[in-house]
Design a protein around this motif. Structure first.
Motif, short mmCIF file in Angstrom:
data_model
loop_
_atom_site.label_atom_id
_atom_site.label_comp_id
_atom_site.label_asym_id
_atom_site.label_seq_id
_atom_site.Cartn_x
_atom_site.Cartn_y
_atom_site.Cartn_z
N VAL A 14 -1.40 -1.22 -4.03
CA VAL A 14 -2.55 -0.18 -3.95
C VAL A 14 -1.92 1.24 -3.86
CG1 VAL A 14 -4.66 0.66 -2.66
CG2 VAL A 14 -4.55 -1.68 -3.18
N VAL A 15 -2.37 2.25 -4.89
CA VAL A 15 -1.84 3.46 -4.69
C VAL A 15 -3.01 4.53 -4.34
CG1 VAL A 15 -0.53 5.41 -5.64
CG2 VAL A 15 0.26 3.12 -6.04
N THR A 54 0.85 -1.13 0.02
CA THR A 54 -0.16 0.29 -0.12
C THR A 54 0.89 1.21 0.01
OG1 THR A 54 -1.78 -1.30 1.35
CG2 THR A 54 -2.01 1.25 1.27
N LEU A 55 0.71 2.13 -1.01
CA LEU A 55 1.41 3.38 -1.06
C LEU A 55 0.39 4.58 -1.03
CD1 LEU A 55 3.90 5.35 -1.37
CD2 LEU A 55 3.52 4.76 -4.22
N ALA A 111 -0.54 8.43 -10.39
CA ALA A 111 0.02 7.64 -11.42
C ALA A 111 1.28 7.89 -11.60
CB ALA A 111 -0.84 7.93 -12.88
N TYR A 112 1.84 9.17 -11.55
CA TYR A 112 3.37 9.23 -11.29
C TYR A 112 4.01 8.23 -10.45
CZ TYR A 112 7.67 11.53 -10.84
OH TYR A 112 9.09 12.11 -10.95
N GLU A 113 3.58 7.99 -9.22
CA GLU A 113 3.86 7.40 -8.18
C GLU A 113 3.66 5.95 -8.65
OE1 GLU A 113 6.17 8.12 -5.71
OE2 GLU A 113 5.85 10.16 -6.07
N ALA A 114 2.59 5.55 -9.14
CA ALA A 114 2.06 4.11 -9.31
C ALA A 114 3.08 3.58 -10.39
CB ALA A 114 0.46 3.96 -9.73
N ILE A 142 -0.09 -6.34 -10.91
CA ILE A 142 -1.39 -5.21 -10.92
C ILE A 142 -1.23 -4.33 -9.84
CG2 ILE A 142 -3.92 -5.47 -10.40
CD1 ILE A 142 -3.76 -8.49 -11.11
N THR A 143 -1.64 -3.09 -10.12
CA THR A 143 -1.57 -1.97 -9.51
C THR A 143 -2.82 -1.14 -9.49
OG1 THR A 143 0.95 -1.46 -9.91
CG2 THR A 143 -0.41 0.54 -9.05
N ALA A 144 -3.61 -1.00 -8.40
CA ALA A 144 -4.90 -0.39 -8.27
C ALA A 144 -4.51 1.16 -7.80
CB ALA A 144 -5.77 -1.16 -7.41
N ILE A 145 -5.08 1.89 -8.49
CA ILE A 145 -4.91 3.54 -8.22
C ILE A 145 -6.44 3.83 -7.85
CG2 ILE A 145 -4.55 5.76 -9.09
CD1 ILE A 145 -2.71 4.30 -11.30
#
Length: 210
Positions: A180-181, A3-4, A40-43, A154-157
């Motif tokens: 998760v971001v 988690t971010l 999105a920049y971090e993700a 997989i990344t969830a924003i």
């Protein structure tokens, strides 16, 4: 699961305006678009790249391009559509799939009613766009569907997340293949499964009550 929570003054500023009940839909859409680009920049910090040689007006040097297969962006209908432009602005070459999910308001279980995704996602990096991580039911169903098709990472924003939703996702996917971001983790869920203090129903605030 990782988690971010993106801790940045501009993120906090835009999220505060999104929370305000006085913020009208046109402004809400613009702010959500801007906030997603920041998230999105971090993700995409670990997105797959390959080295390439490039010739500048002065010399030759080594840079990088996005690797293949290209990332796939998947907005969850309908509210996730309000996040799509902000994401593709940062990843214009990414492919886009669509997934429609509906949550039973009694059981809180999510099921798919529309699916426009590639059958084979082997080796793909997938970015899922869903404004609110509440109970986690929608994202659990989505992530499992993507994983079953071979998605590698997989990344969830999300704009907001609730502790209950994070706990549910972490229980379902304890490894490092899911991230998760989000802009903030709020206090809790209400008895009806809404994030509090939250920002209301993201879909309604983006597009109106229909």
């Amino acid at each position: 699961m990782r988690t971010l929570v993106v801790d940045h003054p501009l993120v906090a500023h835009k999220l505060t305006a999104l929370r305000d009940e006085r913020t009208a839909s046109p402004t809400f859409r613009r702010l959500a678009d801007e906030l997603v680009t920041l998230l999105a920049y971090e993700a995409t910090r670990e997105v797959r790249v390959v080295p390439v040689e490039v010739t500048t007006p002065v010399a030759t040097t080594t840079g990088c391009h996005l690797g293949t297969p290209l990332p796939l962006v998947v907005p969850i209908l309908r509210a996730g559509l309000g996040m799509l432009d902000g994401m593709t602005r940062l990843l214009p070459t990414a492919e886009v799939g669509f997934l429609g999910m509906v949550r039973d308001e009694t059981s809180l279980v999510a099921t798919a009613y529309a699916n426009r995704l590639p059958e084979d996602l082997t080796g793909r990096e997938v970015f899922v766009l869903d404004p609110m991580l509440a109970t986690g039911g929608t994202l659990i169903t989505t992530v499992q569907l993507l994983a079953d098709r071979g998605a590698e990472r997989i990344t969830a924003i999300c704009l907001l997340a609730a502790p209950e939703g994070i706990a549910a996702l972490n229980s379902a996917f304890p490894g490092d293949d899911l991230t998760v971001v989000c802009a903030a983790v709020d206090e809790r869920l209400t008895e009806k499964g809404y994030i509090t203090p939250g920002l209301g129903d993201a879909g309604d605030r983006l597009y109106g009550v229909v």
